[in-house]
Design an enzyme around this catalytic site. Structure first.
Site, PDB file in Angstrom:
ATOM      1  N   GLU A  92       0.829  -1.205   0.000  1.00 14.12           N
ATOM      2  CA  GLU A  92       0.000   0.000   0.000  1.00 14.12           C
ATOM      3  C   GLU A  92       0.862   1.253   0.000  1.00 14.12           C
ATOM      4  O   GLU A  92       0.595   2.222  -0.725  1.00 14.12           O
ATOM      5  CB  GLU A  92      -0.911   0.004   1.229  1.00 14.12           C
ATOM      6  CG  GLU A  92      -2.165  -0.821   1.110  1.00 14.12           C
ATOM      7  CD  GLU A  92      -3.137  -0.547   2.235  1.00 14.12           C
ATOM      8  OE1 GLU A  92      -3.784   0.519   2.211  1.00 14.12           O
ATOM      9  OE2 GLU A  92      -3.236  -1.389   3.148  1.00 14.12           O
ATOM     10  N   GLY A 105      -6.798   3.388  10.555  1.00 18.41           N
ATOM     11  CA  GLY A 105      -7.229   3.092  11.906  1.00 18.41           C
ATOM     12  C   GLY A 105      -6.349   2.088  12.616  1.00 18.41           C
ATOM     13  O   GLY A 105      -6.248   2.102  13.845  1.00 18.41           O
ATOM     14  N   ALA A 106      -5.682   1.193  11.838  1.00 19.55           N
ATOM     15  CA  ALA A 106      -4.895   0.123  12.453  1.00 19.55           C
ATOM     16  C   ALA A 106      -3.399   0.317  12.309  1.00 19.55           C
ATOM     17  O   ALA A 106      -2.635  -0.170  13.142  1.00 19.55           O
ATOM     18  CB  ALA A 106      -5.290  -1.224  11.855  1.00 19.55           C
ATOM     19  N   SER A 107      -2.936   0.979  11.279  1.00 20.33           N
ATOM     20  CA  SER A 107      -1.497   1.075  11.040  1.00 20.33           C
ATOM     21  C   SER A 107      -1.166   2.395  10.370  1.00 20.33           C
ATOM     22  O   SER A 107      -2.054   3.139   9.931  1.00 20.33           O
ATOM     23  CB  SER A 107      -1.020  -0.089  10.154  1.00 20.33           C
ATOM     24  OG  SER A 107      -1.637  -0.016   8.878  1.00 20.33           O
ATOM     25  N   THR A 108       0.118   2.662  10.293  1.00 20.01           N
ATOM     26  CA  THR A 108       0.619   3.841   9.590  1.00 20.01           C
ATOM     27  C   THR A 108       1.835   3.417   8.781  1.00 20.01           C
ATOM     28  O   THR A 108       2.599   2.531   9.205  1.00 20.01           O
ATOM     29  CB  THR A 108       0.979   4.980  10.564  1.00 20.01           C
ATOM     30  OG1 THR A 108       1.397   6.124   9.819  1.00 20.01           O
ATOM     31  CG2 THR A 108       2.092   4.565  11.508  1.00 20.01           C
ATOM     32  N   GLN A 109       2.001   4.016   7.595  1.00 19.08           N
ATOM     33  CA  GLN A 109       3.085   3.653   6.689  1.00 19.08           C
ATOM     34  C   GLN A 109       3.891   4.886   6.318  1.00 19.08           C
ATOM     35  O   GLN A 109       3.383   6.016   6.326  1.00 19.08           O
ATOM     36  CB  GLN A 109       2.542   3.015   5.397  1.00 19.08           C
ATOM     37  CG  GLN A 109       1.901   1.667   5.559  1.00 19.08           C
ATOM     38  CD  GLN A 109       0.417   1.755   5.833  1.00 19.08           C
ATOM     39  OE1 GLN A 109      -0.241   2.704   5.418  1.00 19.08           O
ATOM     40  NE2 GLN A 109      -0.116   0.770   6.535  1.00 19.08           N
TER      41      GLN A 109
END
Length: 777
Positions: free
Chosen positions: A186, A218-222
């Site tokens: 992503e 909501g669950a992760s960051t990249q």
């Protein structure tokens, strides 16, 4: 509406691509299009081809290029199905919700597929690729559930559309067309989309400056960015991103990408609630029964009942729901959310940002970042500060919002809903004119207003304390790194200073990882300028040593024994679980079944296997058969050939040239009729008549047929017959030895088949031409 006609000029040399983003809250289809590179090359200047294919919306009329499956949007299905879907989608609308209802995948995806068929000409659908790429929701399923959902989805798309779908491969049942992508993928696709829209891929290789990409859900960051040239040589785990320009030449960038699971806004909030409740339980008086916990990250006087997710070591009282009451202190919220970054975690490498995750050093004077998703929503929808980021202005707006009383915020929200004319961008519009700002519209939900204070503090901490974005930035930039050039380029697009900016779209094209995937697909279809150029592939498929790479593709296995056992473990006694036995009983039973199945098949085929082994292993039998065949062909057993054919007219022996029908049937030969026999014992033929068969020549001794090996004539040889000291074969005079290979075992005396006549001692042999027994003329 019907699909566009093929005579439409807009369709000339146009290519299409379809991407379905199967997320956790729903599935969105997006149709993209671009002109074929071969047609673009015609009549274009060479310098004009130094760009990537222009990817744009797949339709020309409004927002018809995109469709998201949500409650109330299923206008293409029957009314009785709409209620069922709406009931299900209120719980969870993502593809992952069908893990226990595979039959419903077809009706779930049918509107999306119909929408694509409606807007793409039927004549172009067979060459239009379709991709269904699942994200966060599907990653949470077990490998067995992932495989089942992907298989059902692949089956539906393959048999209910005419779009181009890959064949089965290790990537999945439909190859790369239907699969689960990782958070790193992503980030890479998002990095491609941002730089494509911001012209980061234009210019020469030395002058090309790319943008970094930040994405938070909501669950992760990249994070994805291209390190500077100095750091690029020292950086680890860089991925190659190869794209192809319209002129056929490839460009290559080395990008670092990583994901922090559990550091999205929703999961960070869960960890924060657990931390606040634990601190409250440790400090409160044991006799106190009050369950109200003060929370500085909620607007003032907002009370929420939270159900914390606590570790097993926590006290039972800490697991009970608690009422959190907001104090509205943004500064205190910043301090209490800072430990959630876990910056004290051990760093296995030389440079880590937070939670012990390695990231190469970032030069913010040259690396300019763009944030999407939560970075955009948390700045634009409430504060109206989307675009160029100013930390001072942002913290001031967040502090003012948090300190407001919740009753006033809720009242303003209701007034905005009653007006019904408010946009989600914080502007109040009347009769086409902007009459006010600082408001929020219908797109802003109550949940967003409740969590805005926490999310704003989390964004600030991640940007500055986590990633390391400077709080005070020199407006002039560093002229030695080319930062001014990038700033000027961004200014021409109306985006302001590019050190960091939150964005949702550029022009009318939304920034999405789906756009990056289509840019890659359009680049893949450009013919290469050199035959030695490698095909363009996804970055994750371009990793040379994928086994040792930190970025691993998601490949659901065909069989997941642990997942199967988890589903039936509650039916098994504790002594038969894999934890007690040390191995999986499901896998053990599967292998036992395979062994029994192989044994059963082998037993049923034992006779055929036995005959096959005898045929290929027994050399003695094969040698005897070869000798028998050589006899039938009229060849000498020693491998030589006779000096003259036994049926030669020069032979002085009396020849018997007829083949009785009984002998013909014995050898399995066909003969129309036996030739007439003249008085000399030779067969006579009418003029123009060919001999229907070739006959053997047998020397007769004492009225019996015996072989003549030394003269080169054919022999009446039976495999396994005993030999004399001179090499001849012993015969008892019975003609049945010649026909021993026949199924007819009856004995036949040749003397009973020929007329009685006087045979001289000097010429006692009667010869039958060899070929007449076996070859038809």
């Amino acid at each position: 509406m019907p699909p566009p006609s093929v005579v439409d000029s807009w369709l000339a040399a146009r290519r299409f691509g379809v991407v379905i983003d199967a997320g956790s809250s729903g599935s969105r289809l997006q149709v993209y299009s671009w002109r074929d590179a071969r047609a673009v090359r015609l009549g274009q200047d060479v310098n004009a081809l130094n760009t990537l294919p222009k990817v744009e919306k797949g339709t020309r009329d409004g927002e018809q290029w995109s469709l998201k499956v949500e409650p109330g949007e299923w206008s293409l299905i029957r009314q009785e199905e709409q209620l069922l879907y709406a009931l299900r989608s209120r719980l969870i609308a993502g593809l992952s919700s069908f893990a226990h209802n595979l039959e419903g995948i077809g009706s779930y995806l049918a509107p999306l597929l119909e929408h694509a068929r409606t807007h793409i000409p039927p004549s172009l659908q067979s060459e239009t690729p379709v991709f269904l790429l699942a994200t966060a929701g599907m990653r949470l399923l077990s490998p067995l559930q992932q495989a089942e959902v992907l298989q059902a989805t692949c089956h539906f798309l393959r048999f209910h559309s005419n779009f181009r779908i890959d064949d089965q491969s290790p990537a999945g049942p439909c190859g790369s067309s239907v699969r689960i992508i990782t958070g790193e993928e992503e980030g890479l696709f998002g990095w491609i989309a941002v730089n494509y829209l911001m012209d980061g891929f234009t210019g020469s290789e030395d002058d090309r400056l790319t943008y970094g990409f930040l994405d938070m859900g909501g669950a992760s960051t990249q994070i994805a960015f291209e390190p500077s040239k100095v750091e690029r040589d020292k950086a680890q785990n860089l991925l190659d991103v190869r794209l192809r320009l319209l002129d056929g030449n490839d460009i290559r960038h080395q990008v670092f990408v990583t994901t922090w699971l559990g550091y999205g806004t929703n999961q960070a909030r869960e960890r924060y609630v657990g931390q606040v409740i634990n601190s409250y339980e440790e400090d409160r008086i044991s006799s106190s029964t009050e369950e109200h916990v003060l929370d500085p990250c909620l607007p003032k006087n907002l009370a929420l009942t939270e159900f914390p997710v606590q570790p097993e070591s926590s006290s039972p009282h800490s697991k009970k729901p608690h009422a959190l009451v907001g104090t509205g202190s943004f500064e205190q919220c910043l301090r209490q959310t800072l430990p959630l970054l876990n910056k004290d975690a051990p760093c296995p490498d030389t440079h880590c940002l937070f939670n012990g995750v390695y990231v190469p050093p970032i030069d913010f004077a040259a690396s300019n970042f763009i944030g999407v998703s939560e970075y955009w929503y948390s700045t634009e929808q409430i504060f109206d500060l989307g675009g160029p980021y100013d930390v001072v202005q942002y913290e001031r707006a967040a502090s003012e919002f948090c300190s407001r009383d919740w009753a006033d915020i809720w009242k303003e929200h209701e007034e905005s809903r009653q007006q019904g004319r408010l946009g989600g961008d914080g502007e109040v519009e009347e009769d086409g004119q902007i009459v006010g700002t600082g408001k929020w519209g219908l797109d802003v939900e109550i949940a967003r207003l409740q969590m805005q204070c926490f999310k704003a503090a989390w964004i600030v901490n991640v940007l500055h304390e986590g990633i390391g974005l400077p709080r005070i930035v020199d407006p002039g930039g560093n002229s030695t790194t080319g930062g001014d050039k990038v700033a000027e380029q961004a200014k021409t697009k109306g985006l302001g200073r590019p050190t960091f900016q939150s964005m949702d779209s550029v022009g009318d094209i939304a920034i999405s990882w789906t756009l990056g995937k289509m840019v890659l697909e359009a680049s893949r279809e450009v013919p290469a300028a050199s035959l030695s150029s490698r095909p363009i592939v996804d970055p994750i498929d371009d990793i040379p040593d994928i086994a040792n790479s930190p970025v691993q593709p998601i490949r659901p296995p065909l069989l997941d024994f642990d997942a199967i056992e988890d589903q039936i473990s509650h039916h098994l006694p504790p002594s038969l679980t894999r934890h007690s036995l040390g191995f999986s009983p499901v896998a053990f039973m599967f292998y036992i079944f395979v062994v029994v199945l192989i044994a059963g098949v082998t037993y049923r085929l034992r006779h055929r296997i036995r005959s096959t082994l005898r045929r290929f292993i027994s050399k003695r039998d094969r040698g005897y058969l070869a000798e028998g065949y050589s006899m039938e062909e009229g060849q000498a057993l020693n491998g030589g050939s006779s000096s003259s054919p036994p049926w030669s007219p020069s032979s002085s022996r009396t020849s018997l040239q007829f083949l009785p029908s009984r002998l013909s049937s014995t050898f399995g030969l066909r003969s129309s009729r036996p030739p007439a026999i003249n008085v000399n014992g030779h067969a006579s033929f009418r003029p123009g008549q060919h001999s229907p068969v070739r006959v053997f020549s047998f020397p007769l001794q004492n009225g019996a047929v015996t072989p003549d090996i030394l003269n080169g004539t054919a022999t009446s040889f039976v495999p396994g017959s005993p030999r004399l000291h001179d090499g001849s074969i012993m015969s008892k005079g019975s003609f049945s030895s010649l026909s021993s290979r026949s199924r007819n075992s009856s004995n036949m005396n040749l003397s009973s088949l020929i007329p009685r006549q006087t045979i001289s001692r000097t010429n006692s042999g009667m010869h039958i031409p060899v070929g007449s027994l076996f070859r038809e003329e």
